[in-house]
Motif scaffolding. Structure first.
Motif, PDB file in Angstrom:
ATOM      1  N   LYS A 201       0.832  -1.205   0.000  1.00 52.36           N
ATOM      2  CA  LYS A 201       0.000   0.000   0.000  1.00 52.36           C
ATOM      3  C   LYS A 201       0.866   1.254   0.000  1.00 52.36           C
ATOM      4  CE  LYS A 201      -3.963  -2.132   2.329  1.00 52.36           C
ATOM      5  NZ  LYS A 201      -4.804  -2.176   3.560  1.00 52.36           N
ATOM      6  N   ALA A 202       1.973   1.233   0.751  1.00 51.36           N
ATOM      7  CA  ALA A 202       2.874   2.394   0.796  1.00 51.36           C
ATOM      8  C   ALA A 202       3.469   2.682  -0.567  1.00 51.36           C
ATOM      9  CB  ALA A 202       3.987   2.166   1.823  1.00 51.36           C
TER      10      ALA A 202
ATOM     11  N   ALA B 110      -2.239 -12.790  -8.192  1.00 48.07           N
ATOM     12  CA  ALA B 110      -2.183 -11.650  -9.109  1.00 48.07           C
ATOM     13  C   ALA B 110      -0.757 -11.342  -9.554  1.00 48.07           C
ATOM     14  CB  ALA B 110      -2.796 -10.423  -8.435  1.00 48.07           C
ATOM     15  N   LEU B 111       0.207 -11.426  -8.642  1.00 48.74           N
ATOM     16  CA  LEU B 111       1.580 -11.018  -8.955  1.00 48.74           C
ATOM     17  C   LEU B 111       2.460 -12.165  -9.438  1.00 48.74           C
ATOM     18  CD1 LEU B 111       2.371  -8.578  -6.001  1.00 48.74           C
ATOM     19  CD2 LEU B 111       1.982  -7.967  -8.391  1.00 48.74           C
TER      20      LEU B 111
ATOM     21  N   GLN C  68     -17.185  -0.718 -12.920  1.00 47.38           N
ATOM     22  CA  GLN C  68     -16.356  -1.834 -13.354  1.00 47.38           C
ATOM     23  C   GLN C  68     -15.071  -1.954 -12.535  1.00 47.38           C
ATOM     24  OE1 GLN C  68     -13.395  -2.542 -15.240  1.00 47.38           O
ATOM     25  NE2 GLN C  68     -14.024  -4.657 -15.485  1.00 47.38           N
ATOM     26  N   VAL C  69     -14.584  -0.850 -11.994  1.00 42.93           N
ATOM     27  CA  VAL C  69     -13.335  -0.872 -11.233  1.00 42.93           C
ATOM     28  C   VAL C  69     -13.590  -0.774  -9.727  1.00 42.93           C
ATOM     29  CG1 VAL C  69     -11.965   0.078 -13.110  1.00 42.93           C
ATOM     30  CG2 VAL C  69     -13.075   1.639 -11.507  1.00 42.93           C
TER      31      VAL C  69
ATOM     32  N   GLN D 266      -2.318  -1.528  -5.716  1.00 41.21           N
ATOM     33  CA  GLN D 266      -3.727  -1.633  -5.355  1.00 41.21           C
ATOM     34  C   GLN D 266      -4.272  -2.987  -5.802  1.00 41.21           C
ATOM     35  OE1 GLN D 266      -5.562   1.866  -7.108  1.00 41.21           O
ATOM     36  NE2 GLN D 266      -5.306   3.010  -5.211  1.00 41.21           N
ATOM     37  N   PHE D 267      -4.968  -3.657  -4.875  1.00 37.68           N
ATOM     38  CA  PHE D 267      -5.583  -4.939  -5.158  1.00 37.68           C
ATOM     39  C   PHE D 267      -7.000  -4.933  -4.616  1.00 37.68           C
ATOM     40  CE2 PHE D 267      -1.043  -5.646  -4.827  1.00 37.68           C
ATOM     41  CZ  PHE D 267      -0.774  -6.407  -5.954  1.00 37.68           C
ATOM     42  N   GLU D 268      -7.841  -5.722  -5.250  1.00 38.98           N
ATOM     43  CA  GLU D 268      -9.223  -5.838  -4.778  1.00 38.98           C
ATOM     44  C   GLU D 268      -9.256  -6.400  -3.364  1.00 38.98           C
ATOM     45  OE1 GLU D 268     -13.164  -8.415  -6.010  1.00 38.98           O
ATOM     46  OE2 GLU D 268     -11.922  -7.592  -7.627  1.00 38.98           O
TER      47      GLU D 268
END
Length: 794
Positions: A295-296, A312-313, A650-651, A300-302
């Motif tokens: 976050k720092a 995701a990564l 959508q986001v 950004q992730f859901e």
């Protein structure tokens, strides 16, 4: 290094942790420093806590017996009211607390009294992470780290590698420890793997398991491992709030001193039962939590679960079959297949390490500490970072920091947001001002010191701001800091140093926020308004100049201007038009500011984006254009068009998967000139026929404990309460709990305990209609007509 020597020596290293020791001869500052030859404890002895009072108040000190041991001395500094000040020195914490208490009771103004002595020593010497100390080594007991008694310290630059380990615990539902996994890699790529597992030794090909008899044995073995492996950095996922807090509680339960800090010092918490990063004390070791540092660094992730982020990564997840109900499987593995549990535990630990490597979080944390002077591992703290950067320059300019914000309640406006012109367009350019607010600060000499100095200067030696502000042209501090940071960032880009570039960008963009925050003693509405209101002026003037060239500006937001070139423009000329517009505006600003104010312009407009097609919706139920919401098509490097959403459902994770998928498909069809109406009809049919049930689930995390919510009507709060009533599982009521629910005829219900039928009408009118209406409006169609027609067919 263990023998005492009076020969003056120097050491260089990275300051890991900072502490103050209270001794009979005064305060001693203690820094754990990672050097090329290993950790060293650096101590600076006989220090004092320093703050300031107005010189006219110095006599007040002599009137209180409790303050008789406090000393004072006039200094060549002034406060922001241009009054002489006196430095006040306290030899211990008790005297300092008495001074602050009595001064507050008698309304005596103290300045800089909240700066901790261990921080001030470094701040005043511009020391951030890397330091060089002069002094001598002192003899220590066998097994202790070398101790260096320093008399001087200064800033330096090092490329010193730090030794890190990823840590992860597995435990029972009640918190009893099953195992701990430790994973790390050396800079050369050598892998370290270890799992301490409670249980009888089992025959297995796995070499990384160390078997221990019980939970106390696991804790003792872990303490011994820390003393042997001796890492500088500990990383993990919720490693402070879960892993280290759990370890602390279990050690306390067994009466074990948790001496995993350096020199056998114990892990402790500054506030009992508040297991937060800011309350953790672990001398000599830095703790980095993966969630906080992502976050720092503005990732950004859901969701921020390890499973979601690693998928995701890394395209890899946890080594377990049922992630959602993993507690049952973990208990089963502990009872029946401990080698498999060790593999799962170690995989979690490795995934965290791989995430840190993939996102360069190690480098980002180090570069941020080097830039700001904040302790390595401290996240947030933008006000403290500003103080660290600004204060030593302020002192050298002859001033001390104010004791409190000067703002009288008049707050500055936010960024400029232009009224949009809704519609469907082709060929829209986005022209962005590069680092607009930092550029405004640098261009218009906006500076706390410059603000107070300007009151003593003739108008010709100042630059006008807003709300009656003016700023001195003479050696401003903040504009020079931004100049230095900008140059560092350009060099970082040249060197392909992405972590440093990102760290500088975040720091530069935080400067306005700090000046606009009442939590900062430098806050003054005149400063903040002179930034944001100047931004309004710049955006409006830029729009006027662009439109004078024959183009239409359809929207503007803070630092971005959206320019419609016309639907018939030659696509091969778009790039040239965008670059030419940016160049012309930059030249105009340079000429205008030199002529009108006699200052250099550091405003830099860039041609950022070309949308082949662009849609600006109206506000719901209105013909007025929306703000901060749009969608367009942007051509990727491979020539393929991609949809870009801003502020749309959508986001946003608080909309159902159905709404987000349908919205994406609708705009994809709109821009491709494909049928929209029949697609909606088909979707409504599928919804009515029960074919889309897996897309109706809402997912939302509790942002605080369930009992702390006041808005009990929120659907996810209702669902969480129903879930707790059905399961009596207190974990679903705690901050961070993930609530999955659907909307039924009886309202929100948790998916796992749904008892009522799905409210199909809710999903049609409250999910599909809002995402479809903007498109249907521009096509002169009605969602009500489409949906009612489908209902009559059922």
């Amino acid at each position: 290094m263990k023998s005492s020597s009076n020969a003056l020596q120097t050491i260089k290293g990275r300051v890991l942790t900072r502490h103050t020791l209270h001794r009979q001869d005064g305060l001693s500052l203690q820094y754990f420093v990672a050097t090329a030859t290993g950790p060293v404890i650096v101590e600076i002895v006989q220090q004092q806590h320093v703050c300031f009072i107005r010189s006219v108040d110095e006599k007040w000190l002599k009137q209180h017996p409790e303050l008789s041991q406090i000393s004072s001395q006039p200094v060549a500094l002034k406060n922001f009211k241009h009054e002489d000040v006196t430095a006040v020195y306290c030899r211990d914490l008790r005297l300092q607390r008495n001074l602050i208490r009595i001064a507050k009771d008698q309304d005596i103004e103290l300045f800089e009294s909240d700066i901790k002595v261990e921080h001030r020593f470094l701040i005043e010497r511009f020391i951030a992470l890397d330091a060089e100390f002069s002094g001598y080594f002192e003899a220590v007991k066998p097994g202790e780290h070398p101790k260096f008694i320093a008399n001087r310290g200064r800033r330096t630059e090092l490329k010193q590698p730090l030794k890190a380990i990823s840590l992860d615990f597995e435990c029972s539902f009640s918190g009893e420890l099953y195992s701990v996994a430790l994973y790390g890699q050396t800079p050369s790529g050598v892998v370290f793997e270890k799992v301490l597992m409670v249980g009888e030794p089992q025959a297995t090909d796995v070499t990384y398991i160390d078997w221990v008899a019980d939970e106390p044995s696991l804790i003792h073995q872990l303490i011994a491992w820390f003393n042997d492996y001796d890492p500088d950095i500990i990383i993990g996922w919720s490693v402070v709030t879960f892993d280290l807090a759990l370890l602390y509680r279990r050690a306390k339960h067994h009466g074990i001193a948790l001496s995993i800090g350096r020199n056998n010092q114990s892990l402790s918490w500054k506030v009992e039962d508040k297991y937060r990063p800011e309350t953790l004390s672990l001398p000599g070791r830095v703790v980095l939590d993966g969630i906080d540092w992502l976050k720092a660094a503005f990732y950004q992730f859901e969701r921020y679960s390890l499973e979601f982020v690693s998928r995701a990564l890394l395209d890899e997840g946890k080594a377990i079959n049922n992630v959602t109900n993993r507690m049952d499987e973990i208990n089963d593995l502990f009872a029946n297949n401990k080698p498999a549990l060790a593999h799962y535990n170690l995989t979690d630990s490795r995934l965290v390490w791989d995430i840190f490597e993939k996102t360069q979080l190690f480098d980002f944390a180090i570069e941020r500490a080097k830039l700001t002077g904040l302790e390595l591992g401290r996240v947030g703290a933008s006000v403290a970072a500003f103080m660290n950067l600004y204060l030593p320059h302020l002192h050298r300019s002859g001033y001390i920091a104010p004791s409190a914000p000067a703002s009288d309640g008049i707050e500055s406006p936010g960024g400029y947001v232009m009224d949009s012109i809704p519609g469907l367009y082709k060929h829209v350019l986005v022209l962005d001002f590069k680092s607009l607010y930092p550029s405004i600060i640098r261009t218009f000499l906006i500076d706390p010191k410059g603000l107070v100095e300007a009151s003593l200067l003739p108008e010709a030696e100042t630059v006008a701001g807003y709300l009656g502000a003016s700023f001195s042209r003479n050696k401003p501090i903040l504009p020079q800091l931004i100049k230095h940071l900008s140059e560092q960032r350009e060099q970082a880009k040249t060197n392909l140093n992405a972590p440093l570039s990102q760290a500088i960008k975040i720091i530069m963009n935080s400067l306005y926020g700090v000046l606009g925050s009442r939590g900062c003693v430098f806050h003054d509405a005149k400063l903040a308004s002179s930034i944001t209101m100047r931004g309004h002026e710049i955006m409006k003037q830029t729009r006027d100049w662009i439109e004078a060239d024959g183009y239409q500006v359809i929207y503007g937001d803070t630092d971005s201007t959206f320019v419609w070139l016309g639907n018939d423009v030659d696509e091969t000329k778009v790039q040239a038009i965008g670059n030419a517009l940016a160049l012309k505006i930059n030249r105009r600003w340079g000429e205008t500011l030199a002529e009108q104010l006699g200052i250099d312009s550091f405003l830099e407009l860039e041609f950022e984006t070309h949308f082949d097609q662009f849609f600006m919706p109206t506000l719901r139920g209105s013909t007025e254009g929306s703000k901060k919401r749009y969608v367009g098509t942007q051509r990727k490097p491979d020539g393929e068009l991609a949809l870009v959403f801003k502020g749309m459902e959508q986001v946003r994770s608080d909309w159902s998967p159905l709404a987000r998928r349908v919205q994406y498909e609708l705009y994809d069809r709109l821009f491709a000139q494909q049928d929209v109406e029949n697609y909606l009809k088909q979707t409504i049919d599928q919804l009515n026929n029960g074919e889309l049930l897996n897309e109706l689930v809402f997912v939302k995390n509790l942002r605080r404990n369930l009992e702390d919510y006041t808005a009990k009507s929120s659907p996810h709060i209702k669902a969480a309460k129903l879930l707790f009533n059905a399961t009596q599982d207190e974990t679903v009521t705690r901050k961070g709990a993930r609530i999955e629910y659907v909307m039924t005829l009886c309202g929100a219900e948790p998916v796992s305990h749904q008892t009522s039928a799905i409210d199909i009408e809710y999903y049609i009118t409250r999910q599909l209609a809002p995402v479809a209406e903007p498109i249907l409006t521009i096509l002169n169609k009605s969602f009500n007509d489409i949906s009612s027609n489908q209902m009559t067919l059922i």
